[in-house]
Scaffold this active site. Structure first.
Site, PDB file in Angstrom:
ATOM      1  N   CYS A 184       0.817  -1.225   0.000  1.00 50.11           N
ATOM      2  CA  CYS A 184       0.000   0.000   0.000  1.00 50.11           C
ATOM      3  C   CYS A 184       0.846   1.269   0.000  1.00 50.11           C
ATOM      4  O   CYS A 184       0.327   2.357  -0.264  1.00 50.11           O
ATOM      5  CB  CYS A 184      -0.939   0.010   1.198  1.00 50.11           C
ATOM      6  SG  CYS A 184      -2.063  -1.384   1.216  1.00 50.11           S
ATOM      7  N   HIS A 215      -3.124   7.380   2.409  1.00 54.21           N
ATOM      8  CA  HIS A 215      -3.560   6.066   1.924  1.00 54.21           C
ATOM      9  C   HIS A 215      -4.915   5.743   2.558  1.00 54.21           C
ATOM     10  O   HIS A 215      -5.103   5.908   3.761  1.00 54.21           O
ATOM     11  CB  HIS A 215      -2.523   5.003   2.295  1.00 54.21           C
ATOM     12  CG  HIS A 215      -3.015   3.609   2.108  1.00 54.21           C
ATOM     13  ND1 HIS A 215      -3.580   3.182   0.924  1.00 54.21           N
ATOM     14  CD2 HIS A 215      -3.054   2.549   2.957  1.00 54.21           C
ATOM     15  CE1 HIS A 215      -3.935   1.912   1.053  1.00 54.21           C
ATOM     16  NE2 HIS A 215      -3.629   1.501   2.272  1.00 54.21           N
ATOM     17  N   ASN A 229     -10.059   0.130   0.021  1.00 60.12           N
ATOM     18  CA  ASN A 229      -8.600   0.221   0.058  1.00 60.12           C
ATOM     19  C   ASN A 229      -8.058  -0.308  -1.277  1.00 60.12           C
ATOM     20  O   ASN A 229      -8.116  -1.505  -1.533  1.00 60.12           O
ATOM     21  CB  ASN A 229      -8.095  -0.610   1.248  1.00 60.12           C
ATOM     22  CG  ASN A 229      -6.574  -0.613   1.363  1.00 60.12           C
ATOM     23  OD1 ASN A 229      -5.869  -0.215   0.437  1.00 60.12           O
ATOM     24  ND2 ASN A 229      -6.094  -1.085   2.496  1.00 60.12           N
TER      25      ASN A 229
HETATM   26  O1  UT7 Z   1      -3.724  -0.953   3.695  1.00 58.97           O
HETATM   27  C1  UT7 Z   1      -2.792  -1.628   4.447  1.00 58.97           C
HETATM   28  C2  UT7 Z   1      -2.950  -1.390   5.872  1.00 58.97           C
HETATM   29  N1  UT7 Z   1      -4.123  -2.027   6.385  1.00 58.97           N
HETATM   30  C3  UT7 Z   1      -4.739  -1.511   7.402  1.00 58.97           C
HETATM   31  O2  UT7 Z   1      -4.325  -0.458   7.834  1.00 58.97           O
HETATM   32  C4  UT7 Z   1      -5.896  -2.236   8.014  1.00 58.97           C
HETATM   33  C5  UT7 Z   1      -5.890  -1.987   9.477  1.00 58.97           C
HETATM   34  N2  UT7 Z   1      -6.948  -2.662  10.230  1.00 58.97           N
HETATM   35  C6  UT7 Z   1      -8.251  -2.339  10.121  1.00 58.97           C
HETATM   36  O3  UT7 Z   1      -8.654  -1.493   9.337  1.00 58.97           O
HETATM   37  C7  UT7 Z   1      -9.224  -2.992  11.095  1.00 58.97           C
HETATM   38  O4  UT7 Z   1      -8.482  -3.729  12.034  1.00 58.97           O
HETATM   39  C8  UT7 Z   1     -10.271  -3.929  10.433  1.00 58.97           C
HETATM   40  C9  UT7 Z   1     -11.284  -3.093   9.679  1.00 58.97           C
HETATM   41  C10 UT7 Z   1      -9.585  -4.901   9.499  1.00 58.97           C
HETATM   42  C11 UT7 Z   1     -11.022  -4.703  11.499  1.00 58.97           C
HETATM   43  O5  UT7 Z   1     -11.617  -3.829  12.438  1.00 58.97           O
HETATM   44  P1  UT7 Z   1     -11.442  -4.088  13.996  1.00 58.97           P
HETATM   45  O6  UT7 Z   1     -12.185  -3.050  14.684  1.00 58.97           O
HETATM   46  O7  UT7 Z   1      -9.963  -4.200  14.266  1.00 58.97           O
HETATM   47  O8  UT7 Z   1     -12.199  -5.465  14.195  1.00 58.97           O
HETATM   48  P2  UT7 Z   1     -11.626  -6.870  14.718  1.00 58.97           P
HETATM   49  O9  UT7 Z   1     -10.777  -7.496  13.657  1.00 58.97           O
HETATM   50  O10 UT7 Z   1     -11.035  -6.709  16.077  1.00 58.97           O
HETATM   51  O11 UT7 Z   1     -12.986  -7.678  14.832  1.00 58.97           O
HETATM   52  C12 UT7 Z   1     -14.010  -7.296  15.750  1.00 58.97           C
HETATM   53  C13 UT7 Z   1     -15.179  -8.235  15.563  1.00 58.97           C
HETATM   54  C14 UT7 Z   1     -14.775  -9.714  15.566  1.00 58.97           C
HETATM   55  O12 UT7 Z   1     -15.807 -10.450  16.205  1.00 58.97           O
HETATM   56  P3  UT7 Z   1     -15.610 -10.934  17.730  1.00 58.97           P
HETATM   57  O13 UT7 Z   1     -14.389 -11.809  17.704  1.00 58.97           O
HETATM   58  O14 UT7 Z   1     -15.443  -9.689  18.526  1.00 58.97           O
HETATM   59  O15 UT7 Z   1     -16.892 -11.677  17.996  1.00 58.97           O
HETATM   60  C15 UT7 Z   1     -14.771 -10.068  14.087  1.00 58.97           C
HETATM   61  O16 UT7 Z   1     -15.020 -11.428  13.865  1.00 58.97           O
HETATM   62  O17 UT7 Z   1     -15.793  -7.994  14.292  1.00 58.97           O
HETATM   63  C16 UT7 Z   1     -15.901  -9.222  13.566  1.00 58.97           C
HETATM   64  N3  UT7 Z   1     -15.789  -8.938  12.153  1.00 58.97           N
HETATM   65  C17 UT7 Z   1     -16.843  -8.670  11.355  1.00 58.97           C
HETATM   66  N4  UT7 Z   1     -18.158  -8.597  11.606  1.00 58.97           N
HETATM   67  C18 UT7 Z   1     -18.977  -8.280  10.566  1.00 58.97           C
HETATM   68  C19 UT7 Z   1     -14.665  -8.875  11.412  1.00 58.97           C
HETATM   69  N5  UT7 Z   1     -14.973  -8.578  10.133  1.00 58.97           N
HETATM   70  C20 UT7 Z   1     -16.307  -8.446  10.086  1.00 58.97           C
HETATM   71  C21 UT7 Z   1     -17.221  -8.130   9.050  1.00 58.97           C
HETATM   72  N6  UT7 Z   1     -18.539  -8.065   9.338  1.00 58.97           N
HETATM   73  N7  UT7 Z   1     -16.817  -7.887   7.791  1.00 58.97           N
END
Ligand code: UT7
Length: 325
Positions: free
Chosen positions: A112, A252, A282
């Protein structure tokens, strides 16, 4: 010798995949995606569209805007994580499709952060007077690196391309600085582990989806915010500038929560930050030139404005560029 952005262009494929479309395919919801990422829809390449096709559309617009013919391009650099093939480079295919017969061409891989890395490489060639016109392109078909069963990643990415043509600058204008960083110890936070040299294509690779994006989202998130703030401060310091000297922050486009956190830490008013991830997701190396092009075309960014580009991605890699457009 100062190096200027002479023209810019962008392209996104026609097909749009909305959060509501994704709701029908996997266990997710529009509310979750919007609240956790800010993304509402993304563009998806047609079956017969490759990264080089997206890149050529964006490059043609950049050349048109600059009033420079393809035959007058000296170098094509394509930043991508999804090349058309292992080799030749996507840049070679772009050179041919564009009719840039006199240009040398190569790809650059910095995930990225690819656009800022490529901008920095292109700048060196113009600054050293090795080449006059360098096309810097970020282009990605992320939809083909995506595991469409993994709701943690498949809602995030989109396809697109953006390009700038670099050339000698009018006085006072141009790329004022580029700062690049890498932390290879954290390579496994975002990667496509299989299907290449270390883990060659096999049935296991396909069954375990090792040829798709694997990401440790929340760890990446925290490091992204910290590193983007630090590199922004490093860039401002190097130019003896403060954040109030910057007219536009073009970051980005990974996640609206990352962008808001970085803007708040830098005390950058949110109206001065260019955001289009709601409509594109993204797009990796394409995201900065796509957002930049949109803000130039709608009249927000004007000639003479000071712009801070900020990128973060797999590698880990991150960087900042300060440009007087
Ligand atoms: O471009 C390169 C750099 N990349 C980035 O900078 C990405 C950085 N990270 C992020 O943007 C975020 O971490 C994400 C958007 C990927 C995820 O958001 P988060 O707030 O960190 O969520 P999480 O991964 O901690 O997940 C929270 C909950 C989980 O459920 P439990 O375990 O709390 O029951 C996930 O299973 O949200 C759940 N979850 C979803 N629920 C509905 C994860 N993806 C989804 C989804 N829909 N698509």
């Amino acid at each position: 010798m100062q190096v200027q952005i002479l023209g810019n262009g962008a392209y996104a494929p026609k097909t749009i995949l909305t959060n509501h479309d994704l709701e029908k395919k996997i266990d997710t919801s529009n509310e979750w995606i919007v609240a956790r990422t800010g993304i509402r829809e993304r563009h998806i390449a047609a079956k017969d569209e490759a990264t080089s096709d997206l890149a050529v559309h964006a490059a043609r617009k950049a050349l048109e805007q600059a009033g420079v013919a393809p035959m007058d391009v000296d170098l094509v650099i394509v930043a991508t994580s999804m090349p058309d093939m292992f080799f030749p480079s996507t840049a070679c295919i772009v050179q041919e499709k564009l009719g840039a017969k006199n240009a040398a061409a190569f790809d650059l891989s910095a995930a990225c952060s690819g656009f800022i890395y490529a901008l920095s490489v292109g700048e060196q060639y113009v600054r050293s007077e090795t080449y006059r016109h360098v096309l810097v392109i970020g282009a990605e078909v992320m939809s083909r690196l995506t595991n469409w069963q993994d709701r943690g990643t498949c809602v995030l990415f989109g396809d697109g391309a953006g390009a700038v043509l670099l050339g000698p600058a009018n006085e006072g204008r141009g790329i004022l600085s580029v700062h690049l960083h890498t932390d290879g110890a954290l390579w496994d936070l975002i990667c496509v582990p299989g299907g290449a040299g270390a883990i060659p294509p096999s049935e296991k690779v396909l069954v375990e989806c090792l040829n798709t994006i694997h990401m440790k989202g929340s760890e990446t998130f925290k490091i992204a915010v910290r590193n983007l703030e630090n590199v922004a401060l490093e860039a401002l310091h190097a130019n003896d500038m403060s954040i109030s000297d910057i007219d536009w922050l073009v970051p980005h486009q990974a996640n609206i929560r990352i962008l808001k956190a970085v803007a708040a830490r830098l005390k950058m008013p949110k109206e001065k930050m260019v955001v289009n991830l709601d409509r594109y997701g993204n797009t990796s190396a394409a995201s900065i030139p796509l957002a930049f092009d949109e803000a130039v075309n709608d009249g927000r960014i004007k000639r003479g404005d000071s712009i801070l580009f900020l990128a973060f991605g797999g590698g880990l890699t991150w960087g900042a560029a300060v440009v007087n457009y």
